[in-house]
Write a protein that holds these residues in place. Structure first.
Motif, PDB file in Angstrom:
ATOM      1  N   ALA A 184      34.437  31.109  28.787  1.00 27.45           N
ATOM      2  CA  ALA A 184      34.308  30.279  30.217  1.00 27.45           C
ATOM      3  C   ALA A 184      33.124  30.898  30.859  1.00 27.45           C
ATOM      4  O   ALA A 184      32.827  31.962  30.950  1.00 27.45           O
ATOM      5  N   PRO A 185      32.272  30.076  31.690  1.00 26.17           N
ATOM      6  CA  PRO A 185      31.142  30.474  32.620  1.00 26.17           C
ATOM      7  C   PRO A 185      32.069  31.101  33.574  1.00 26.17           C
ATOM      8  O   PRO A 185      33.272  31.117  34.160  1.00 26.17           O
ATOM      9  N   GLY A 186      31.777  32.330  34.305  1.00 24.64           N
ATOM     10  CA  GLY A 186      31.908  33.061  35.374  1.00 24.64           C
ATOM     11  C   GLY A 186      32.323  34.458  34.960  1.00 24.64           C
ATOM     12  O   GLY A 186      32.039  34.943  33.761  1.00 24.64           O
ATOM     13  N   PRO A 187      33.034  35.413  35.745  1.00 27.06           N
ATOM     14  CA  PRO A 187      33.416  36.853  35.361  1.00 27.06           C
ATOM     15  C   PRO A 187      34.538  36.873  34.345  1.00 27.06           C
ATOM     16  O   PRO A 187      35.178  36.191  34.330  1.00 27.06           O
ATOM     17  N   VAL A 188      34.360  37.864  33.368  1.00 26.86           N
ATOM     18  CA  VAL A 188      35.527  38.238  32.322  1.00 26.86           C
ATOM     19  C   VAL A 188      36.578  38.922  32.901  1.00 26.86           C
ATOM     20  O   VAL A 188      36.402  39.736  33.525  1.00 26.86           O
ATOM     21  N   PRO A 189      37.823  38.138  32.729  1.00 22.89           N
ATOM     22  CA  PRO A 189      38.978  39.010  33.387  1.00 22.89           C
ATOM     23  C   PRO A 189      39.378  40.062  32.676  1.00 22.89           C
ATOM     24  O   PRO A 189      38.904  40.283  31.554  1.00 22.89           O
ATOM     25  N   ALA A 190      40.124  40.599  33.230  1.00 23.74           N
ATOM     26  CA  ALA A 190      40.831  42.102  32.522  1.00 23.74           C
ATOM     27  C   ALA A 190      41.872  41.799  31.668  1.00 23.74           C
ATOM     28  O   ALA A 190      42.468  40.510  31.618  1.00 23.74           O
ATOM     29  N   ARG A 231      38.695  32.668  28.192  1.00 23.41           N
ATOM     30  CA  ARG A 231      38.126  33.384  29.465  1.00 23.41           C
ATOM     31  C   ARG A 231      36.769  33.924  29.381  1.00 23.41           C
ATOM     32  O   ARG A 231      35.729  33.739  30.261  1.00 23.41           O
ATOM     33  N   ARG A 232      36.870  34.629  28.161  1.00 22.57           N
ATOM     34  CA  ARG A 232      35.521  35.098  27.980  1.00 22.57           C
ATOM     35  C   ARG A 232      34.152  34.222  27.698  1.00 22.57           C
ATOM     36  O   ARG A 232      33.123  34.333  28.106  1.00 22.57           O
ATOM     37  N   VAL A 256      47.913  35.315  24.236  1.00 24.51           N
ATOM     38  CA  VAL A 256      47.231  35.995  25.202  1.00 24.51           C
ATOM     39  C   VAL A 256      45.737  36.403  24.758  1.00 24.51           C
ATOM     40  O   VAL A 256      44.769  35.972  25.306  1.00 24.51           O
ATOM     41  N   PRO A 257      45.783  36.569  23.255  1.00 24.85           N
ATOM     42  CA  PRO A 257      44.499  36.664  22.762  1.00 24.85           C
ATOM     43  C   PRO A 257      43.643  35.449  23.155  1.00 24.85           C
ATOM     44  O   PRO A 257      42.458  35.504  23.495  1.00 24.85           O
ATOM     45  N   LEU A 258      44.247  34.181  22.675  1.00 26.41           N
ATOM     46  CA  LEU A 258      43.523  33.047  22.911  1.00 26.41           C
ATOM     47  C   LEU A 258      43.056  32.851  24.336  1.00 26.41           C
ATOM     48  O   LEU A 258      42.056  32.248  24.745  1.00 26.41           O
TER      49      LEU A 258
END
Ligand code: SF4
Ligand code: SF4
Length: 690
Positions: A678-684, A675-676, A668-670
Motif C-alpha cells: 500500500a502507498p505510505g510508510p511500511v508498518p512494523a 501494508r507493504r 498477519v503476514p497477509l
C-alpha cells in the motif's frame, strides 16, 4: 514426579475406577429352577431338563405337556451388539403364545450401566401372551410387543428377536412332535437307511435297463446295467428330517431364505443323468423336475434354490447334486398331502418317441403318533421374519438417506474446501449448522455416536470369530465407521472428531456460546498441554488391556466416555454420570474440547491411523510460528505447536486455521504484505498476533 510415573498413576486410577464399576453383579439363573418357580403352587407339575439339539425342556402337569421352554442362546445362538451372548429364558404355551420370558445373561454396554434393571425386566416380561406365529412386522404394527428400552434400541431389538425366534422354535418343535415331544427331542438322529425306511426320505433309482425300456429307440442309452439316475427327495419342513439330513444349525441359517408358507424340498441326485441339467441356467426353470400335488403340476424355479455341497447324514450315498427348493403354497403344496416329484427325461431328439417320467412320491408329514400334520409346518428359526440386521436396515432407510446426504456434503466440503475457507462468514455458518445437525439429529435423535465400545467389540470379534451380522445390527453406526475408516486416510481423525462426533459438537457449540457470553478462553501452557494429551492414549490402552481380560469390565470402564449419558440417554441417568458429563462440558467452556484433547480414548484410537494419512492439505506459511502465532492460539484443540507445525494426531480438521490463512483481515503476514504494497510508510511487524 516424572512423566512416566504420572502415566502409570493415571493408568492405575483408570483401573481402579473400572474395578469399582465392575462391582455390579452379573445376572445368572438356573434355567430349570427359574421355570419351576413359574409354576410354583400348581399341582402335579414336572419340569424335565432341556434335551436334544437344540435343547428344549418340557413342563408337564399330570403327565401331559403344558409348556415348552429353552434359553435363546442354546436355541438360536443369540448374541448382542457387544458380540457377547444375550440369553433369555422363553416358555411357550401349547397355543404358541409366550407364557414367560426372563433375561438370564447379557453383556450389552448400554444395558450393563445406563438402563435400570426394572426397565429391562419390564421390557422382557412384556412379551408374555405374544403369539409367536405372527410375523414380527405385524406384531410391531399392532403394538403387540413392548416398545424397546429407551436409549437401547439395538439391544432391545436383539432381545426381542431372541425371544420371538426362540419362542417360534419351541412352538414348531412342540407342534411337530405333538405328545411325543420329549421322546423325539431325546432320540438319536436317524441315519439314512432309517429315514428311507420310515418314508421320510423317498429314494428313486432308475437303472439303464429301466430307462431303455421307458425310451425305446433312444440312441445314447448304452447297453448293460448300472444307474441311469438316482434321486432322493424329502420335505425339510419336518424339523427332525432337516436336522438329520443337513443339521439343525445349518438349516436354521438357510431357512430364512424361504418364506414361512413355502415347502422346503430337498433334492439330491447322482448317476449318469443329471436331474438339474443345464437348461435351467438360461430359463430359470428346472424342466427335468415336475412337482405334482393336489391336482396341480409345475416345475420348480432356480430362483427358489439353495445349493448344498453334501448331506450330513450317516449312510447317505455320495450325491453329486444337492439342493433345496422352495415350493410356494400357492401351488397347492400341503403338509398333510402326498407330493409326486417326477424326473422327466426327454430323449426325443435322440430317437425316443416321447419323454419318459420317473416319479417318486413323498408321503405327508406326520407327527409322533403317525397322523398327518394338517397345518403348514413353518421352518423354525427361518420364518417369515427377515434377519434382525436386515429388518434394522429396512427400518433405517430414511435415516440412512439423511446420513448419506450429510456425509456427501461433508466429503465435498473437505475435499474442495477452498470456496468454504475463503469466506469466513460462510465457513462460520456452515460449520455451526453442520455441528448442530451432528449433535441434534445424528446424536440425540438418531443415537449414532461412535464409541470405543464398538472398537472393543470389533477387536474381540477378531479373537472370538468375526460375525458381520452383529456389526450390521446398527446401520447408521456401520455406515459411519465405514466412512470414517476411509476418511481417516484423507483427513485423519478430524473427519470424525471435527465434524461427526455428537459429543465433540456439543463441547464446541457450548464453548462458542460461552465465548459469546464472555467466558474467557484458557490457553493451556504448551508444556502442560503436551504432557496431558498422551493421557487419552493411556485410557485407550487400559481399555484394550481390560478387554483382553474381561470384556464386561472393559465395557464398564468405557464409561470414561460421557457419550452414553450426554448423547444416547439425553442426560436422563443417575446423578454421578450426569455430574461427570457436566463437569467435562463445564471444563470445555474454558478449555475448548478439553475432553477431546486429553481424555477421549476413541479420539486416541482415531489419532493413531491419522499418522498415516495420505494427504496433507492444511497449508501453512513460512511465517507461521515465527512471525505469527494467531492460528496456534485460536486452534480448536491447540494442535499447532509453538513453531507453527500442525500435529496430525491432534488436529480435528476444523479448518479454522485455513480460514485465517486466507483472510486478509486476519492473517498477519497477509496484512503486512498488504501494508507493504500500500502507498505510505511500511508498518512494523506484529510478531504474535491473536
Ligand atoms: S476426541 Fe472423542 S469426543 Fe472429541 S470429537 Fe473425537 S471422538 Fe468425539
Ligand atoms: S485450527 Fe487447523 S490445526 Fe487446529 S484443529 Fe483446526 S484444522 Fe487442525
Amino acid at each position: 514426579m516424572g512423566f512416566r510415573s504420572r502415566l502409570s498413576l493415571f493408568a492405575k486410577m483408570i483401573l481402579a475406577c473400572a474395578v469399582f464399576l465392575a462391582a455390579v453383579p452379573a445376572s445368572a439363573a438356573d434355567l430349570g429352577q427359574a421355570v419351576a418357580a413359574l409354576f410354583e403352587g400348581q399341582a402335579d407339575i414336572a419340569v424335565s431338563p432341556p434335551q436334544g439339539e437344540p435343547p428344549m425342556g418340557v413342563v408337564s402337569q399330570a403327565g401331559k405337556p403344558i409348556a415348552w421352554y429353552g434359553n435363546s442362546y442354546a436355541l438360536m445362538g443369540s448374541v448382542g451388539y457387544s458380540g457377547k451372548p444375550i440369553d433369555v429364558m422363553v416358555v411357550v404355551n401349547p397355543d404358541a403364545t409366550i407364557r414367560a420370558a426372563q433375561l438370564l445373561t447379557q453383556d450389552e454396554p448400554i444395558l450393563t450401566i445406563g438402563v435400570s434393571s426394572d426397565a429391562l425386566s419390564t421390557y422382557v416380561s412384556g412379551f408374555s401372551g405374544v403369539d409367536v406365529r405372527q410375523p414380527v412386522r405385524e406384531l410391531l404394527r399392532e403394538g403387540a410387543v413392548p416398545d424397546g428400552v429407551a436409549g437401547a434400541t439395538i439391544s432391545s431389538g436383539v432381545i426381542r428377536d431372541a425371544i420371538l425366534r426362540s419362542g417360534r422354535l419351541l412352538a414348531d418343535r412342540a407342534n411337530a412332535a405333538g405328545e411325543g415331544l420329549v421322546a423325539a427331542a431325546a432320540a438319536a438322529k436317524p441315519d439314512w437307511n432309517a429315514l428311507v425306511a420310515e418314508g421320510r426320505v423317498t429314494l428313486r433309482t432308475v437303472t439303464f435297463a429301466e430307462a431303455r425300456k421307458a425310451m425305446p429307440g433312444a440312441k445314447t442309452l448304452p447297453d448293460g446295467e448300472g444307474t441311469f439316475a438316482e434321486f432322493a427327495v424329502a420335505r425339510l419342513n419336518d424339523r427332525t428330517v432337516a436336522d438329520a439330513l443337513i443339521g439343525a444349525k445349518r438349516f436354521d441359517r438357510i431357512a430364512p431364505e424361504f418364506a414361512a408358507d413355502e415347502t422346503i424340498l430337498l433334492v439330491a441326485s447322482r448317476g449318469a443323468y443329471s436331474v438339474k441339467g443345464t437348461a435351467w441356467v438360461k430359463s430359470g426353470i428346472f424342466e427335468r423336475l415336475e412337482i405334482c400335488t393336489t391336482g396341480k403340476t409345475f416345475n420348480p424355479t432356480s430362483e427358489r434354490q439353495h445349493r448344498l455341497d453334501q448331506l450330513h447324514v450317516d449312510g447317505a450315498p455320495a450325491f453329486k447334486e444337492v439342493m433345496l427348493l422352495g415350493l410356494p403354497a400357492s401351488e397347492g403344496i400341503r403338509s398333510d398331502a402326498p407330493v409326486d416329484v417326477t424326473l422327466v427325461v426327454d430323449k426325443t431328439d435322440e430317437g425316443a418317441s416321447a419323454p419318459a417320467r420317473f416319479p417318486a412320491t413323498l408321503p405327508p408329514i406326520t407327527n409322533a403318533a403317525g397322523s398327518p400334520v394338517a397345518q403348514q409346518a413353518t421352518p423354525p428359526a427361518g420364518d417369515a421374519d427377515e434377519p434382525l440386521w436386515r429388518e434394522n436396515w429396512r427400518e433405517a432407510a430414511g435415516d440412512l438417506a439423511l446420513l448419506t446426504v450429510m456425509l456427501m456434503v461433508l466429503f465435498g466440503a473437505l475435499y474442495v474446501s477452498g470456496p468454504l475457507v475463503r469466506r469466513r462468514e460462510l465457513y462460520y455458518w456452515f460449520r455451526t449448522a453442520f455441528l448442530l445437525v451432528t449433535l441434534v439429529w445424528l446424536g440425540w435423535i438418531a443415537g449414532a455416536q461412535l464409541s470405543v465400545v464398538q472398537l472393543i467389540a470389533f477387536l474381540q470379534s477378531l479373537i472370538t470369530g468375526f460375525n458381520w451380522q452383529v456389526f450390521l445390527l446398527a446401520p447408521l453406526i456401520f455406515v459411519l465407521w465405514a466412512f470414517v475408516a476411509l476418511g481417516v486416510l484423507f483427513w485423519g481423525r478430524g473427519v470424525y472428531c471435527g465434524w461427526l462426533c455428537p459429543f465433540g459438537a456439543l463441547q464446541e457449540l457450548l464453548h462458542q456460546a460461552g465465548q459469546r457470553l464472555g467466558i474467557k478462553r484458557i490457553e493451556v501452557p504448551w508444556e502442560v498441554h503436551e504432557r496431558l494429551w498422551p493421557l487419552k492414549y493411556v485410557a485407550l490402552l487400559v481399555l484394550i488391556g481390560l478387554s483382553l481380560q474381561d470384556t464386561g469390565l472393559a465395557f464398564r470402564a468405557a464409561e470414561v466416555e460421557p457419550f452414553k449419558t450426554a448423547i444416547i440417554l439425553h442426560f436422563l441417568r443417575g446423578w454421578p454420570f450426569v455430574l461427570y458429563a457436566a463437569l467435562l462440558l463445564g471444563i470445555g467452556l474454558f478449555v475448548e474440547r478439553a475432553y477431546c484433547r486429553y481424555l477421549c480414548p476413541l479420539g486416541a484410537a482415531l489419532a493413531i491411523p491419522s499418522k498415516f494419512k495420505i494427504f496433507d492439505w492444511l497449508i501453512r506459511r513460512p511465517q507461521c510460528g515465527r512471525e505469527c502465532r494467531l492460528c496456534a492460539t485460536t486452534c480448536t484443540v491447540q494442535a499447532i505447536d509453538p513453531i507453527g507445525r500442525i500435529n496430525p494426531n491432534e488436529c480435528i480438521y476444523c479448518l479454522k486455521c485455513q480460514v485465517n490463512y486466507h483472510d486478509a483481515e486476519t492473517c498477519v503476514p497477509l496484512k503486512m504484505r498488504a501494508r507493504r504494497t500500500a502507498p505510505g510508510p511500511v508498518p512494523a511487524a506484529e510478531p504474535h498476533g491473536n
